[in-house]
Design an enzyme around this catalytic site. Structure first.
Site, mmCIF file in Angstrom:
data_model
loop_
_atom_site.group_PDB
_atom_site.id
_atom_site.type_symbol
_atom_site.label_atom_id
_atom_site.label_comp_id
_atom_site.label_asym_id
_atom_site.label_seq_id
_atom_site.Cartn_x
_atom_site.Cartn_y
_atom_site.Cartn_z
ATOM 1 N N ARG A 1 0.826 -1.218 0.000
ATOM 2 C CA ARG A 1 0.000 0.000 0.000
ATOM 3 C C ARG A 1 0.859 1.267 0.000
ATOM 4 O O ARG A 1 0.388 2.347 -0.339
ATOM 5 C CB ARG A 1 -0.961 -0.005 1.181
ATOM 6 N N TYR B 1 -12.574 23.605 -10.620
ATOM 7 C CA TYR B 1 -13.103 22.362 -11.215
ATOM 8 C C TYR B 1 -14.369 21.949 -10.459
ATOM 9 O O TYR B 1 -14.378 21.946 -9.227
ATOM 10 C CB TYR B 1 -12.002 21.312 -11.069
ATOM 11 N N ASP C 1 -4.708 23.628 -7.909
ATOM 12 C CA ASP C 1 -4.898 22.616 -8.942
ATOM 13 C C ASP C 1 -4.154 23.139 -10.167
ATOM 14 O O ASP C 1 -4.579 24.086 -10.821
ATOM 15 C CB ASP C 1 -6.401 22.453 -9.223
ATOM 16 N N LYS D 1 -4.310 13.757 -17.260
ATOM 17 C CA LYS D 1 -4.323 14.664 -18.407
ATOM 18 C C LYS D 1 -2.965 14.661 -19.117
ATOM 19 O O LYS D 1 -2.681 13.769 -19.877
ATOM 20 C CB LYS D 1 -4.724 16.072 -17.950
#
Ligand SMILES: *Cc1c(COP(=O)(O)O)cnc(C)c1O
Length: 402
Positions: free
Chosen positions: A62, A116, A188, A213
């Site tokens: 993890r 966003y 962001d 992206k």
């Protein structure tokens, strides 16, 4: 288009970064380490846990394995002033993970009104339920932003340029005010990536990128990242562990592969987007082109001052037309797919309307003189710019024919 020395330096870094260390000296790319279990020498080293190995990273799957670490290290190296980077299973997971790191019950979070949409949703639902009060502000209005702070304001969520509507704001000023008020600033930075805007060096505390992206770049993976300095990186990591966030080594390898060509792709899509923005700007039926790289658009001067690059994502607004006309235009495009996400090698188009929840910032802008701002967003891919313009030209003609 502006090319700085820093950008040139990054071209080399994009090739060399994330390839050092014990794991990648015999092949060019770090191998894909699929691992849940990490093995220990003996019971004593098991009990020591991460302290049992040199860099303290081998513990359990993890917490990742060398493939994920290579990607995180590369992103850290590309972000000036970063001490480390945490990976998340999507860009949104990175935003949520970072916000949960910085705010708690009773705090106030300021969110830029052009952020966003899923960021806004998280702020208004999950965070609200957790006792965090969210207030939206106009990032273009420094005075009202400064006045929005109170004793309980712990963090500010920024985005530059704004999603869909592309307003460029003065990040160094916004971050400096947050700093003065004792609040953490998060940004962001998906549009520019660290190549186009050095978020931490410009005063932000946490830089978030949807790797889905530009870094992925091929529309085949979802991932996010948050980079920060010494103060916030360990806390981001701890929260990501508590949330159980992990990314697969296969996706990390794909993201690393994407990273190698990201500089070239961004240069090409920036150039094409610039040509398309100019072409759109000359049209009578276009009320506004929303593209920071285009001289004369609001925010262009700030873009020139603060950014070291652009990208292929831009929007425009139709003049005096209706939604049916807008859909005719988008449907008539051959080279542009219709779909969410962006930053891939292929071009995309998307009709958009600014949600009515947006209250602080004016939309449409009064100077356009349009009643309704019918927006279309374009993500410019690696096709020939002339072909894309010809496709747009044909689609505008199809729109006019009704
Ligand atoms: C797409 C996007 C995200 C979210 O990324 P996902 O990987 O799709 O969750 C975050 N911020 C911006 C600006 C985006 O465009």
């Amino acid at each position: 288009m502006k090319r700085s020395a820093r950008e040139n330096l990054k071209a080399t870094k994009l090739v060399t970064t994330g390839r050092t260390g014990d794991f990648a000296d015999k092949v060019v790319n770090p191998p894909v380490w699929r691992a849940s279990t990490h093995l220990y020498e003996n019971c004593a080293s098991l009990r020591e846990g991460p302290k049992s190995n040199e860099d303290g990273r081998f513990f359990y799957g993890r917490r990742g394995a060398p493939t994920q670490w290579a990607l995180a290290d590369a992103l850290t190296e590309l972000e000036p002033d970063a001490a480390g980077t945490v990976l998340y299973p999507s860009g949104l997971a990175a935003i949520v993970g970072a916000l949960l790191t910085v705010v708690k019950n009773g705090d106030v979070l300021l969110v830029a009104d052009n952020a966003y949409d899923p960021t806004r949703n998280t702020a208004m639902s999950l965070l609200k339920r957790s006792g965090v009060e969210c207030r939206f502000f106009d990032p273009l209005d420094l005075q009202s932003y400064e006045a929005a702070f109170c004793e309980r304001t712990k963090a500010v969520m920024l985005e530059n340029p704004g999603s869909l509507t592309m307003e460029v704001c003065d990040i160094p000023a916004l971050a400096a005010i947050a700093h003065d008020k004792g609040a953490v600033s998060l940004i962001d930075n998906t549009w520019a990536t660290s190549l186009g805007f050095a978020a931490l060096a410009n005063g932000c505390d946490i830089a978030i990128t949807a790797l889905t992206k530009h870094v992925g770049g091929h529309s085949d993976l979802m991932m996010g990242a948050a980079s920060a300095g010494e103060r916030w990186y360990p806390r981001l990591r701890m929260m990501a562990q508590q949330l159980g966030h992990v990314v697969s080594p296969d996706d990390a390898a794909l993201a690393l592969r994407g990273l190698r060509t990201m500089g070239l792709r961004l240069e090409r899509t920036t150039e094409s987007a610039f040509a398309i923005a100019q072409w759109l700007d000359a049209r009578e039926d276009v009320a506004a082109v929303l593209c920071p790289m285009l001289p004369g658009t609001p925010g262009h001067d700030l873009w020139r001052r603060d950014f070291t690059g652009g990208c292929g994502l831009l929007s425009f607004v139709l003049r005096d037309l209706d939604d049916a006309a807008r859909c005719r235009l988008v449907d008539a495009l051959d080279l542009f797919g219709i779909g969410y996400s962006w930053g891939g090698f292929e071009s995309l188009a998307l009709p958009f309307d600014v949600p009515p929840v947006r209250k602080v910032m004016e939309w449409p802008r009064p100077e356009w003189g349009v009643g309704e701002a019918l927006g279309i967003r374009l993500s410019i891919g690696l096709e020939d710019a002339g072909d894309l313009i010809a496709d747009l030209d044909r689609a505008f003609a199809a729109m006019d024919q009704g």
